[in-house]
Design a protein around this motif. Structure first.
Motif, short mmCIF file in Angstrom:
data_model
loop_
_atom_site.label_atom_id
_atom_site.label_comp_id
_atom_site.label_asym_id
_atom_site.label_seq_id
_atom_site.Cartn_x
_atom_site.Cartn_y
_atom_site.Cartn_z
N HIS A 148 7.03 -0.52 -0.04
CA HIS A 148 7.45 -0.03 1.28
C HIS A 148 6.33 -0.05 2.31
O HIS A 148 6.49 0.49 3.40
N SER A 149 5.20 -0.63 2.00
CA SER A 149 4.09 -0.67 2.95
C SER A 149 3.31 -1.96 2.77
O SER A 149 3.44 -2.64 1.74
N MET A 150 2.52 -2.28 3.78
CA MET A 150 1.68 -3.48 3.70
C MET A 150 0.32 -3.17 4.29
O MET A 150 0.19 -2.33 5.19
N GLU A 151 -0.71 -3.85 3.77
CA GLU A 151 -2.05 -3.71 4.33
C GLU A 151 -2.40 -4.96 5.11
O GLU A 151 -2.27 -6.08 4.61
N VAL A 152 -2.85 -4.76 6.35
CA VAL A 152 -3.30 -5.86 7.20
C VAL A 152 -4.81 -5.72 7.40
O VAL A 152 -5.29 -4.66 7.79
N ILE B 263 -18.53 -8.01 14.64
CA ILE B 263 -18.57 -6.79 15.44
C ILE B 263 -17.91 -5.62 14.73
O ILE B 263 -18.42 -4.51 14.72
N ASN B 264 -16.75 -5.85 14.14
CA ASN B 264 -15.97 -4.75 13.58
C ASN B 264 -14.98 -5.29 12.57
O ASN B 264 -14.65 -6.47 12.57
N SER B 265 -14.51 -4.41 11.69
CA SER B 265 -13.44 -4.74 10.76
C SER B 265 -12.72 -3.46 10.38
O SER B 265 -13.29 -2.36 10.48
N ALA B 266 -11.47 -3.61 9.98
CA ALA B 266 -10.68 -2.44 9.58
C ALA B 266 -9.48 -2.92 8.78
O ALA B 266 -9.13 -4.10 8.78
N PHE B 267 -8.86 -1.97 8.06
CA PHE B 267 -7.64 -2.24 7.31
C PHE B 267 -6.57 -1.27 7.79
O PHE B 267 -6.81 -0.07 7.87
N MET B 268 -5.40 -1.81 8.12
CA MET B 268 -4.32 -1.00 8.69
C MET B 268 -3.09 -1.07 7.80
O MET B 268 -2.73 -2.14 7.31
N THR B 269 -2.45 0.07 7.60
CA THR B 269 -1.26 0.17 6.76
C THR B 269 -0.03 0.35 7.64
O THR B 269 0.03 1.27 8.46
N PHE B 270 0.97 -0.55 7.46
CA PHE B 270 2.20 -0.53 8.24
C PHE B 270 3.40 -0.27 7.32
O PHE B 270 3.38 -0.63 6.14
N VAL B 271 4.44 0.30 7.91
CA VAL B 271 5.74 0.41 7.27
C VAL B 271 6.78 -0.09 8.27
O VAL B 271 6.51 -0.20 9.46
N VAL B 272 7.98 -0.36 7.78
CA VAL B 272 9.10 -0.71 8.64
C VAL B 272 10.18 0.33 8.42
O VAL B 272 10.64 0.53 7.29
N ASP C 57 14.75 6.45 10.01
CA ASP C 57 13.30 6.63 9.89
C ASP C 57 12.84 6.63 8.43
O ASP C 57 11.84 7.28 8.08
N GLN C 58 13.55 5.89 7.60
CA GLN C 58 13.15 5.74 6.20
C GLN C 58 12.51 4.36 6.00
O GLN C 58 12.98 3.37 6.57
N PRO C 59 11.45 4.27 5.18
CA PRO C 59 10.78 2.98 4.98
C PRO C 59 11.70 1.97 4.30
O PRO C 59 12.42 2.29 3.34
N GLN C 60 11.70 0.74 4.81
CA GLN C 60 12.48 -0.33 4.22
C GLN C 60 11.65 -1.10 3.20
O GLN C 60 10.42 -1.09 3.24
N MET C 61 12.38 -1.77 2.29
CA MET C 61 11.70 -2.59 1.29
C MET C 61 11.17 -3.85 1.97
O MET C 61 11.82 -4.43 2.83
N LEU C 62 9.98 -4.27 1.56
CA LEU C 62 9.30 -5.40 2.19
C LEU C 62 9.27 -6.61 1.25
O LEU C 62 9.31 -6.45 0.03
N PRO C 63 9.17 -7.81 1.82
CA PRO C 63 8.98 -9.00 0.97
C PRO C 63 7.62 -8.94 0.29
O PRO C 63 6.69 -8.26 0.73
N TRP C 64 7.49 -9.69 -0.81
CA TRP C 64 6.20 -9.81 -1.47
C TRP C 64 5.32 -10.80 -0.71
O TRP C 64 5.83 -11.64 0.04
N ILE C 65 4.04 -10.71 -0.93
CA ILE C 65 3.08 -11.65 -0.34
C ILE C 65 2.56 -12.57 -1.44
O ILE C 65 2.24 -12.11 -2.55
N ARG C 66 2.47 -13.88 -1.12
CA ARG C 66 1.82 -14.80 -2.04
C ARG C 66 0.51 -15.24 -1.39
O ARG C 66 0.52 -15.98 -0.41
#
Length: 594
Positions: free
Chosen positions: A294-298, A316-325, A330-339
């Motif tokens: 239900h979440s992804m890291e970018v 200069i900078n870097s970060a990791f951000m966590t998103f949901v859909v 307002d409930q998290p949806q299932m996400l596709p897998w990443i290859r």
């Protein structure tokens, strides 16, 4: 002085605590405390901002853009830092941010920022963000943030003046800020160590290929030219602007995976590695590293260069951000897998899985309230830094509380108590003619505790985690109505003073280890928060304070001592004094390392 004794319920506390003298009147300057708590007091570094959310501030869902919010947060933090420093300040880092609530167009954003603690040339700024609905008058907490700013002068080195905390909240934040700074300084090494020790499941080949998106399809690259409106009053690129650009490309990458409008839920620490100026070109790169159920890291990184012909780019900078859909409810949806792509892509994929576990450990251990913490938390390499942080910060928060009450005093040994809704705590205090560093070394080695504390029958060093943290197995003798001895598995975390006036700290709390499970031979007991704080009062003079946040098993023993029906507290603490005096000359070589 013991961790737990007996198994009794709290009873009779009202009569025990009906006639006591306030600790504040006994040992603190009352006038200053009264002014701090009074209506007229306001932290001199505090700044406030209220912004009405307009359509130009929002995203495609009509909610305040997180990028815009990051700009406002960074602005407020900078103003607070500069108010204290009296000179220009730059953003060095922004700790993890967890967004609890979205903000809609037409609502008001209220932001408060104040300096929690100043170090040599850097300072920690705490920021609180809330939203307000003007029609219903409802308010929500949106997020909290901690930023580190560095004071900067062109012609002279900056030495910041120290913060003087006054309220209980300020004292707590001031004390814990030193521990948070310690954790930031080892952040990179901690991540490397945790990733090296974290087992990642290999599930790439077992996933449904029809529901898989190649990671390369989510890749985003965008170039921004830094113009004067993007710069701060020093000519450097405004940190909040860089964070907003990073959030923008991360959102695009997340959208390419989910084919919808993602919601940003968390940001892992922003760390500014160097400045950029007006005229620089900033290259922002983002890609989805991993998608969970239900979440992804970018992952996002920022590089800078000055001229088009330049081949070298500055990181200069870097970060990791966590998103949901979120769906309509307002409930998290299932996400596709990443290859992921072979090589670097697979490395990022596995590291994202490890960081997810780290984030869960950190959010659970560091962010949750003390009342929500279980007595014993499992110990493993992935959470050791955060358990150590929680161990020390919990003790410091207990020390900083204002409502300690003097219960009794015998031969200059004072006993204080503190009643709260969930916990009952006690605190013993005495002054000993021993150097603080000597007392720190003697008391931080739990293997020597049986020499003065009869409640410790034996102590085994199970694991020396690092220079400042160790895990012990403690066996206590049969006491009271118990039929068999108790045992504890205890994490001991010690800290030397960060600044003049800070105490030496020895914090203790229970942990669980797979190698030391509960056995029929002993009754497993636990401690939530206990330990020593040692203040240097002068040459060869130390104030020794012991704190214990009593668990239910301990209450009957504590109330017996508080009511004066037992002198075990006093006798044990005096034995501790004799131990320190008798052994103060045995540590000359060790003292040289402190």
């Amino acid at each position: 002085m013991i961790q737990n004794v007996g198994n009794h319920l709290r009873r009779g506390l009202a009569s025990v605590f009906s006639s006591r003298t306030s600790r504040k009147s006994a040992s603190r300057a009352g006038d200053e405390g009264a002014m701090a708590e009074g209506e007229g007091y306001r932290n001199p570094t505090e700044v406030q901002m209220s912004q009405l959310v307009l359509p130009c501030h929002t995203n495609q869902r009509g909610e305040l853009s997180v990028g815009q919010l990051l700009k406002w947060i960074d602005t407020m933090a900078c103003l607070s830092a500069e108010r204290h420093a009296g000179c220009p300040c730059v953003t060095a880092s922004m700790d993890d941010i967890y967004f609890e609530h979205t903000i809609s167009v037409g609502q008001v954003v209220n932001i408060k920022a104040k300096v929690n603690r100043a170090f040599n040339s850097s300072m920690e700024v705490g920021i609180q963000v809330a939203s307000e609905d003007l029609c219903s008058e409802k308010q929500w907490n949106v997020c909290k943030a901690l930023a580190t700013f560095v004071a900067h002068r062109e012609l002279s080195k900056v030495k910041l003046k120290q913060i003087t905390p006054r309220t209980e909240e300020e004292k707590t934040e001031h004390s814990v800020a030193a521990e948070r700074r310690r954790m930031r300084l080892v952040y990179a090494d901690t991540i490397k160590g945790l990733l090296a020790n974290c087992a990642i499941q290999e599930d790439l080949d077992s996933r449904d290929g029809s529901f898989v998106v190649p990671a390369e399809k989510t890749r985003v690259e965008s170039v921004e030219l830094v113009l004067p409106p993007h710069a701060n009053h020093q000519g450097n690129t405004f940190g909040g602007q860089i964070m907003a650009w990073m959030e923008n490309v991360a959102t695009i990458a997340a959208s390419r995976l989910c084919r919808g409008h993602p919601t940003l839920k968390a940001i892992e620490m922003f760390h500014f590695r160097g400045p950029s100026q007006v005229g620089d070109r900033l290259v922002l790169k983002a890609i989805v590293n991993n998608a969970f159920k239900h979440s992804m890291e970018v992952g996002v990184c920022v590089e800078a260069y000055r001229q088009e012909a330049e081949t070298h780019r500055r990181h200069i900078n870097s970060a990791f951000m966590t998103f949901v859909v979120l769906d309509a409810d307002d409930q998290p949806q299932m996400l596709p897998w990443i290859r992921p792509q072979p090589g670097e892509g697979e490395r990022r994929y596995r590291e994202a899985s490890a960081r997810k576990k780290i984030r869960l450990d950190r959010k659970y251990i560091v962010s949750c309230k003390q009342a929500e913490m279980p007595l014993s938390v499992p110990w493993d390499p992935s959470n050791q830094v955060y358990l150590s942080y929680n161990n020390v910060s919990s003790l410091k928060m207990l020390v900083a509380k204002d409502d300690w009450v003097l219960s009794s005093e015998i031969s200059q040994v004072r006993l204080y108590t503190l009643e709260e809704d969930t916990f009952f705590s006690f605190h013993l205090e005495m002054v000993v003619h021993v150097d603080a560093a000597q007392a720190f070394l003697l008391l931080s080695d739990l293997r020597r505790r049986p020499e003065w504390d009869k409640h410790y029958r034996s102590v085994e060093l199970v694991q020396q985690v690092d220079e400042d943290d160790a895990i012990y197995h403690v066996i206590s003798p049969v006491l009271g109505s118990d039929t068999k001895p108790q045992d504890f598995v205890i994490l001991a975390s010690r800290r030397k003073p960060c600044d003049n006036g800070d105490p030496y700290v020895i914090a203790l709390r229970s942990v669980t280890l797979p190698t030391h499970c509960e056995t029929p031979e002993y009754r497993r007991a636990e401690t939530l928060c206990s330990g020593f704080c040692l203040w240097r009062e002068g040459d060869q003079l130390t104030k020794v304070s012991y704190y214990n946040q009593a668990t239910p098993d301990l209450l009957n023993y504590v109330t017996t001592n508080v009511a004066g029906l037992s002198s075990e507290f006093y006798n044990t603490f005096k034995a501790c004094e004799r131990f320190l005096l008798d052994n103060r000359n045995d540590l000359a070589p060790s003292l040289q390392t402190l």
